[in-house]
Design a protein around this motif. Structure first.
Motif, mmCIF file in Angstrom:
data_model
loop_
_atom_site.group_PDB
_atom_site.id
_atom_site.type_symbol
_atom_site.label_atom_id
_atom_site.label_comp_id
_atom_site.label_asym_id
_atom_site.label_seq_id
_atom_site.Cartn_x
_atom_site.Cartn_y
_atom_site.Cartn_z
ATOM 1 N N VAL A 127 46.500 29.967 38.548
ATOM 2 C CA VAL A 127 47.348 29.752 37.384
ATOM 3 C C VAL A 127 47.859 31.095 36.905
ATOM 4 O O VAL A 127 47.106 32.061 36.798
ATOM 5 C CB VAL A 127 46.566 29.050 36.246
ATOM 6 C CG1 VAL A 127 47.420 28.917 35.001
ATOM 7 C CG2 VAL A 127 46.076 27.688 36.692
ATOM 8 N N SER A 128 49.143 31.148 36.602
ATOM 9 C CA SER A 128 49.763 32.342 36.054
ATOM 10 C C SER A 128 50.468 31.954 34.762
ATOM 11 O O SER A 128 51.256 31.012 34.745
ATOM 12 C CB SER A 128 50.764 32.913 37.063
ATOM 13 O OG SER A 128 51.478 33.973 36.488
ATOM 14 N N LEU A 129 50.165 32.660 33.686
ATOM 15 C CA LEU A 129 50.766 32.377 32.385
ATOM 16 C C LEU A 129 51.643 33.539 31.951
ATOM 17 O O LEU A 129 51.300 34.703 32.186
ATOM 18 C CB LEU A 129 49.686 32.146 31.324
ATOM 19 C CG LEU A 129 48.781 30.933 31.508
ATOM 20 C CD1 LEU A 129 47.685 30.943 30.465
ATOM 21 C CD2 LEU A 129 49.582 29.658 31.415
ATOM 22 N N GLN A 130 52.765 33.220 31.302
ATOM 23 C CA GLN A 130 53.655 34.218 30.723
ATOM 24 C C GLN A 130 53.982 33.790 29.300
ATOM 25 O O GLN A 130 54.013 32.606 28.997
ATOM 26 C CB GLN A 130 54.961 34.341 31.527
ATOM 27 C CG GLN A 130 54.817 34.771 32.959
ATOM 28 C CD GLN A 130 54.608 33.615 33.905
ATOM 29 O OE1 GLN A 130 55.075 32.510 33.660
ATOM 30 N NE2 GLN A 130 53.875 33.849 34.972
ATOM 31 N N THR A 131 54.238 34.780 28.434
ATOM 32 C CA THR A 131 54.646 34.471 27.067
ATOM 33 C C THR A 131 56.138 34.700 26.929
ATOM 34 O O THR A 131 56.738 35.455 27.691
ATOM 35 C CB THR A 131 53.909 35.353 26.038
ATOM 36 O OG1 THR A 131 54.259 36.708 26.275
ATOM 37 C CG2 THR A 131 52.414 35.171 26.120
ATOM 38 N N SER A 132 56.729 34.040 25.939
ATOM 39 C CA SER A 132 58.174 34.181 25.738
ATOM 40 C C SER A 132 58.534 35.554 25.196
ATOM 41 O O SER A 132 59.619 36.045 25.418
ATOM 42 C CB SER A 132 58.692 33.084 24.802
ATOM 43 O OG SER A 132 58.064 33.192 23.546
ATOM 44 N N GLY A 133 57.630 36.187 24.477
ATOM 45 C CA GLY A 133 57.909 37.503 23.917
ATOM 46 C C GLY A 133 57.622 38.634 24.871
ATOM 47 O O GLY A 133 57.838 39.800 24.545
ATOM 48 N N GLY A 134 57.121 38.354 26.029
ATOM 49 C CA GLY A 134 56.811 39.385 27.004
ATOM 50 C C GLY A 134 55.448 40.008 26.797
ATOM 51 O O GLY A 134 55.073 40.938 27.502
ATOM 52 N N ALA A 135 54.691 39.524 25.817
ATOM 53 C CA ALA A 135 53.347 40.054 25.587
ATOM 54 C C ALA A 135 52.431 39.604 26.719
ATOM 55 O O ALA A 135 52.574 38.500 27.241
ATOM 56 C CB ALA A 135 52.809 39.563 24.248
#
Length: 163
Positions: A127-135
């Motif tokens: 699983v790879s997660l990303q945030t919309s703010g780039g954090a």
């Protein structure tokens, strides 16, 4: 068309067509024949493990399918149901989602899930997660999502065996 353009096209065509002509290697005077009467270079050409650029167009392997664990697949969709699904490929085991906010959370996430093996095991799930703010997403958060998916997959398998 101008004569210079026509001449340029003819020259380029001639150069491209002459690329495959001739053999740049001199003949081998010490060519050894094997017991079956073929040379070692013929054996290399007939090697089944040999690959060329034309293998890209070979349709014999086009139907290769990676087996994915159905419980991991269903559990991934269940656990990440708050995220809009953008793309799924059950043949390669990839689920891509858009941005969404988890229940009770304030930050938007998107996820990429890859199920690489038919076994119901942690090694089969990535699983790879990303945030919309780039954090950056903490490893603990990613691990918690993986654990939730694995727990749900085990629940689905147990429920399936009771039928």
């Amino acid at each position: 068309m101008r004569p210079q353009t026509i001449f340029g096209l003819i020259l380029v065509t001639a150069l491209v067509s002459s690329c495959g002509l001739g053999n740049s290697e001199p003949p081998n005077p010490n060519l050894q024949l094997t017991s079956d009467g073929t040379s070692s270079s013929e054996r290399e050409l007939n090697d089944p493990n040999r690959s060329t650029i034309w293998d890209v167009f070979d349709t014999a392997d086009a139907e290769q399918v990676t087996n994915v664990n159905r419980y991991l697949w269903s559990a991934s969709l269940d656990i990440l149901n708050f995220l809009p699904v953008e793309e799924v490929d059950p043949f390669t085991g990839v689920i891509l989602t858009g941005y969404g906010t988890p229940p009770g959370g304030g930050r938007q996430y998107r996820a990429t899930v890859h199920i690489s093996d038919p076994a119901l095991a942690a090694r089969s799930l990535s699983v790879s997660l990303q945030t919309s703010g780039g954090a950056p997403v903490s490893a603990a958060t990613t691990r918690a999502v993986e654990d939730a998916i694995l727990s749900r997959a085990r629940q689905l398998r147990i429920a399936d065996n009771k039928l």
